[in-house]
Write a protein that holds these residues in place. Structure first.
Motif, PDB file in Angstrom:
ATOM      1  N   HIS A   1       0.836  -1.333  -0.119  1.00 27.20           N
ATOM      2  CA  HIS A   1       0.131   0.083   0.083  1.00 27.20           C
ATOM      3  C   HIS A   1       0.818   1.404  -0.002  1.00 27.20           C
ATOM      4  O   HIS A   1       2.095   1.158   0.291  1.00 27.20           O
ATOM      5  CB  HIS A   1      -0.957  -0.197   1.230  1.00 27.20           C
ATOM      6  CG  HIS A   1      -0.226   0.149   2.707  1.00 27.20           C
ATOM      7  ND1 HIS A   1       0.325  -0.887   3.243  1.00 27.20           N
ATOM      8  CD2 HIS A   1       0.148   1.229   3.111  1.00 27.20           C
ATOM      9  CE1 HIS A   1       1.125  -0.594   4.164  1.00 27.20           C
ATOM     10  NE2 HIS A   1       0.823   0.762   4.383  1.00 27.20           N
TER      11      HIS A   1
ATOM     12  N   HIS B   1       0.586   5.618   1.158  1.00 26.93           N
ATOM     13  CA  HIS B   1      -0.128   6.625   2.179  1.00 26.93           C
ATOM     14  C   HIS B   1      -0.719   7.762   1.682  1.00 26.93           C
ATOM     15  O   HIS B   1      -0.866   8.860   2.133  1.00 26.93           O
ATOM     16  CB  HIS B   1       0.674   6.943   3.442  1.00 26.93           C
ATOM     17  CG  HIS B   1       1.296   6.041   4.472  1.00 26.93           C
ATOM     18  ND1 HIS B   1       1.982   5.820   5.367  1.00 26.93           N
ATOM     19  CD2 HIS B   1       0.600   4.466   4.108  1.00 26.93           C
ATOM     20  CE1 HIS B   1       2.174   4.977   5.933  1.00 26.93           C
ATOM     21  NE2 HIS B   1       1.260   3.998   5.227  1.00 26.93           N
TER      22      HIS B   1
ATOM     23  N   HIS C   1       4.827   0.213   0.041  1.00 27.04           N
ATOM     24  CA  HIS C   1       5.331  -0.553   0.956  1.00 27.04           C
ATOM     25  C   HIS C   1       4.706  -1.561   1.473  1.00 27.04           C
ATOM     26  O   HIS C   1       3.358  -1.598   1.506  1.00 27.04           O
ATOM     27  CB  HIS C   1       6.171   0.154   2.146  1.00 27.04           C
ATOM     28  CG  HIS C   1       5.227   1.225   2.890  1.00 27.04           C
ATOM     29  ND1 HIS C   1       4.597   2.416   2.386  1.00 27.04           N
ATOM     30  CD2 HIS C   1       4.354   0.823   3.979  1.00 27.04           C
ATOM     31  CE1 HIS C   1       3.694   2.745   3.236  1.00 27.04           C
ATOM     32  NE2 HIS C   1       3.500   2.042   4.261  1.00 27.04           N
TER      33      HIS C   1
HETATM   34 FE   FE2 Z   1       2.146   1.846   5.583  1.00 25.15          FE
END
Ligand code: FE2
Length: 199
Positions: free
Chosen positions: A93, A95, A151
Protein backbone atom coordinates in the motif's frame (compact mmCIF):
# COMPACT_ATOMS: atom_id res chain seq x y z
CA UNK A 1 -8.88 12.08 20.51
CA UNK A 2 -7.42 12.94 23.84
CA UNK A 3 -9.73 14.83 26.15
CA UNK A 4 -7.00 14.94 28.77
CA UNK A 5 -3.82 17.00 28.44
CA UNK A 6 -0.98 15.20 26.68
CA UNK A 7 1.93 14.01 28.84
CA UNK A 8 4.70 16.65 29.00
CA UNK A 9 7.20 15.03 26.60
CA UNK A 10 4.45 14.49 24.01
CA UNK A 11 3.12 18.03 24.41
CA UNK A 12 6.65 19.38 23.94
CA UNK A 13 6.97 17.30 20.77
CA UNK A 14 3.67 18.71 19.47
CA UNK A 15 4.78 22.27 20.33
CA UNK A 16 8.02 21.73 18.40
CA UNK A 17 6.14 20.58 15.29
CA UNK A 18 3.81 23.57 15.60
CA UNK A 19 6.80 25.92 15.74
CA UNK A 20 8.22 24.41 12.55
CA UNK A 21 4.83 24.72 10.84
CA UNK A 22 4.51 28.36 11.97
CA UNK A 23 7.95 28.97 10.43
CA UNK A 24 6.55 27.80 7.10
CA UNK A 25 8.24 24.40 6.96
CA UNK A 26 6.33 21.69 5.09
CA UNK A 27 6.90 18.49 3.14
CA UNK A 28 10.57 17.66 2.69
CA UNK A 29 11.74 20.57 4.82
CA UNK A 30 9.47 19.56 7.71
CA UNK A 31 9.01 15.82 8.21
CA UNK A 32 12.62 14.60 8.04
CA UNK A 33 13.39 17.28 10.67
CA UNK A 34 10.48 16.17 12.87
CA UNK A 35 11.84 12.61 12.60
CA UNK A 36 14.89 13.71 14.60
CA UNK A 37 12.65 15.03 17.38
CA UNK A 38 10.54 11.87 17.27
CA UNK A 39 13.70 9.85 17.88
CA UNK A 40 14.11 11.51 21.27
CA UNK A 41 10.46 10.94 22.17
CA UNK A 42 10.65 7.24 21.29
CA UNK A 43 13.26 6.73 23.98
CA UNK A 44 10.96 8.13 26.68
CA UNK A 45 10.65 5.28 29.23
CA UNK A 46 7.17 6.34 30.36
CA UNK A 47 5.83 6.22 26.80
CA UNK A 48 7.44 2.83 26.17
CA UNK A 49 6.02 1.45 29.42
CA UNK A 50 2.55 2.83 28.76
CA UNK A 51 2.50 1.45 25.23
CA UNK A 52 2.56 -2.08 26.61
CA UNK A 53 -1.05 -1.53 27.79
CA UNK A 54 -2.34 -0.25 24.43
CA UNK A 55 -4.81 -2.60 22.72
CA UNK A 56 -3.93 -4.40 19.48
CA UNK A 57 -5.25 -2.46 16.48
CA UNK A 58 -4.31 -5.00 13.82
CA UNK A 59 -4.54 -8.78 14.03
CA UNK A 60 -3.06 -11.15 11.43
CA UNK A 61 -3.98 -10.05 7.92
CA UNK A 62 -7.11 -8.24 9.17
CA UNK A 63 -7.72 -4.53 8.52
CA UNK A 64 -5.63 -2.00 10.47
CA UNK A 65 -6.96 0.65 12.78
CA UNK A 66 -5.04 3.32 14.69
CA UNK A 67 -5.23 4.77 18.16
CA UNK A 68 -5.68 8.53 17.68
CA UNK A 69 -3.94 10.53 20.42
CA UNK A 70 -3.94 14.03 18.99
CA UNK A 71 -5.05 16.03 15.94
CA UNK A 72 -3.62 19.49 15.53
CA UNK A 73 -6.40 22.06 15.14
CA UNK A 74 -4.30 24.43 13.04
CA UNK A 75 -1.88 22.33 11.00
CA UNK A 76 -3.79 19.05 10.74
CA UNK A 77 -1.02 16.65 11.73
CA UNK A 78 -1.93 13.74 13.99
CA UNK A 79 -0.32 11.39 16.50
CA UNK A 80 -1.34 7.75 16.16
CA UNK A 81 -0.30 4.28 17.19
CA UNK A 82 -0.59 1.09 15.21
CA UNK A 83 -0.35 -1.93 17.49
CA UNK A 84 0.17 -5.11 15.55
CA UNK A 85 -0.54 -8.46 17.12
CA UNK A 86 1.87 -11.32 16.36
CA UNK A 87 2.11 -12.46 12.72
CA UNK A 88 0.56 -9.33 11.26
CA UNK A 89 1.09 -8.56 7.61
CA UNK A 90 -0.18 -5.52 5.72
CA UNK A 91 -1.27 -5.15 2.13
CA UNK A 92 1.13 -3.61 -0.34
CA UNK A 93 0.00 0.00 0.00
CA UNK A 94 0.87 3.68 -0.06
CA UNK A 95 -0.22 6.56 2.18
CA UNK A 96 -1.51 8.69 -0.69
CA UNK A 97 -0.46 12.36 -0.54
CA UNK A 98 0.37 12.30 3.19
CA UNK A 99 3.73 12.12 4.95
CA UNK A 100 4.20 9.52 7.68
CA UNK A 101 6.82 9.10 10.37
CA UNK A 102 6.58 5.54 11.57
CA UNK A 103 8.55 5.06 14.78
CA UNK A 104 8.96 1.65 16.38
CA UNK A 105 8.34 1.78 20.14
CA UNK A 106 8.38 -1.94 20.86
CA UNK A 107 8.86 -5.18 18.91
CA UNK A 108 10.13 -4.87 15.36
CA UNK A 109 9.20 -5.75 11.81
CA UNK A 110 10.25 -6.36 8.25
CA UNK A 111 9.54 -3.66 5.66
CA UNK A 112 9.73 -4.03 1.89
CA UNK A 113 9.56 -1.02 -0.40
CA UNK A 114 8.42 -0.94 -4.00
CA UNK A 115 8.67 1.40 -6.95
CA UNK A 116 6.28 1.63 -9.85
CA UNK A 117 7.86 0.98 -13.22
CA UNK A 118 4.77 1.62 -15.37
CA UNK A 119 3.81 4.99 -16.82
CA UNK A 120 0.15 4.88 -15.83
CA UNK A 121 -1.36 7.72 -13.77
CA UNK A 122 -0.56 7.64 -10.02
CA UNK A 123 -4.10 6.89 -8.91
CA UNK A 124 -4.93 4.41 -11.69
CA UNK A 125 -3.75 0.97 -12.62
CA UNK A 126 -2.51 -1.25 -13.78
CA UNK A 127 0.59 -0.77 -11.69
CA UNK A 128 3.79 -2.69 -12.29
CA UNK A 129 5.92 -2.84 -9.15
CA UNK A 130 9.53 -3.71 -8.56
CA UNK A 131 11.05 -4.35 -5.14
CA UNK A 132 13.17 -1.48 -3.96
CA UNK A 133 14.77 -3.31 -1.07
CA UNK A 134 13.74 -4.75 2.27
CA UNK A 135 14.99 -4.28 5.79
CA UNK A 136 14.25 -5.02 9.44
CA UNK A 137 13.36 -2.26 11.89
CA UNK A 138 13.84 -2.29 15.66
CA UNK A 139 12.75 -0.03 18.54
CA UNK A 140 14.01 3.52 18.05
CA UNK A 141 13.99 3.25 14.26
CA UNK A 142 11.93 5.82 12.36
CA UNK A 143 10.73 5.11 8.85
CA UNK A 144 10.11 8.40 7.02
CA UNK A 145 7.45 7.58 4.44
CA UNK A 146 7.02 10.28 1.78
CA UNK A 147 3.80 10.67 -0.25
CA UNK A 148 3.02 7.77 -2.60
CA UNK A 149 5.82 5.50 -1.38
CA UNK A 150 4.65 1.89 -1.75
CA UNK A 151 5.51 -0.59 0.99
CA UNK A 152 4.48 -3.65 2.99
CA UNK A 153 5.15 -4.52 6.63
CA UNK A 154 5.20 -7.87 8.39
CA UNK A 155 6.16 -8.61 11.97
CA UNK A 156 7.18 -11.92 13.46
CA UNK A 157 5.88 -13.89 16.42
CA UNK A 158 5.69 -10.82 18.64
CA UNK A 159 3.69 -7.65 19.07
CA UNK A 160 4.94 -4.51 17.32
CA UNK A 161 4.01 -1.03 18.46
CA UNK A 162 4.42 1.84 16.02
CA UNK A 163 4.10 5.44 17.23
CA UNK A 164 3.12 7.43 14.18
CA UNK A 165 3.06 11.06 13.12
CA UNK A 166 0.97 11.73 10.02
CA UNK A 167 0.79 15.03 8.15
CA UNK A 168 -2.99 14.61 8.05
CA UNK A 169 -5.52 12.28 9.62
CA UNK A 170 -6.31 9.02 7.84
CA UNK A 171 -9.79 9.30 6.39
CA UNK A 172 -9.18 12.83 5.07
CA UNK A 173 -7.51 11.53 1.88
CA UNK A 174 -7.47 8.47 -0.38
CA UNK A 175 -4.66 5.96 -0.22
CA UNK A 176 -4.12 2.90 -2.36
CA UNK A 177 -3.61 -0.86 -2.16
CA UNK A 178 -1.73 -2.67 -4.88
CA UNK A 179 -2.39 -6.17 -6.18
CA UNK A 180 1.06 -7.45 -7.12
CA UNK A 181 -0.38 -10.30 -9.21
CA UNK A 182 -2.67 -8.44 -11.59
CA UNK A 183 -1.53 -4.81 -11.17
CA UNK A 184 -4.88 -3.73 -9.76
CA UNK A 185 -5.12 -0.61 -7.58
CA UNK A 186 -7.87 0.01 -5.05
CA UNK A 187 -8.41 3.20 -3.09
CA UNK A 188 -9.37 3.16 0.58
CA UNK A 189 -9.68 5.57 3.47
CA UNK A 190 -6.84 4.18 5.56
CA UNK A 191 -6.94 2.84 9.09
CA UNK A 192 -10.04 3.47 11.20
CA UNK A 193 -9.23 6.09 13.84
CA UNK A 194 -9.91 5.17 17.47
CA UNK A 195 -9.78 8.16 19.85
CA UNK A 196 -7.51 7.25 22.77
CA UNK A 197 -6.21 9.21 25.74
CA UNK A 198 -2.45 9.29 26.26
CA UNK A 199 -2.06 9.87 29.96
FE1 FE2 B 1 2.05 1.87 5.67
Amino acid sequence: MADKPLPDPVQKFVDTIRTYCADGKEGETLWPVVAEDLKALLSDPTLIEQSKTWPDTKKGDGPPSNLLFYEDPDYGFVLNALVKGPKSVTNVHDHGPSWTLYGVLDGGEHIERFSRIDDNPTEEGPAELTSNGEFDVVPGYIDVVPPWEIHQEANGDHRTIGFIVRSQRSGTFKQYRYNTENGGIASYNGPTQIPFDLT
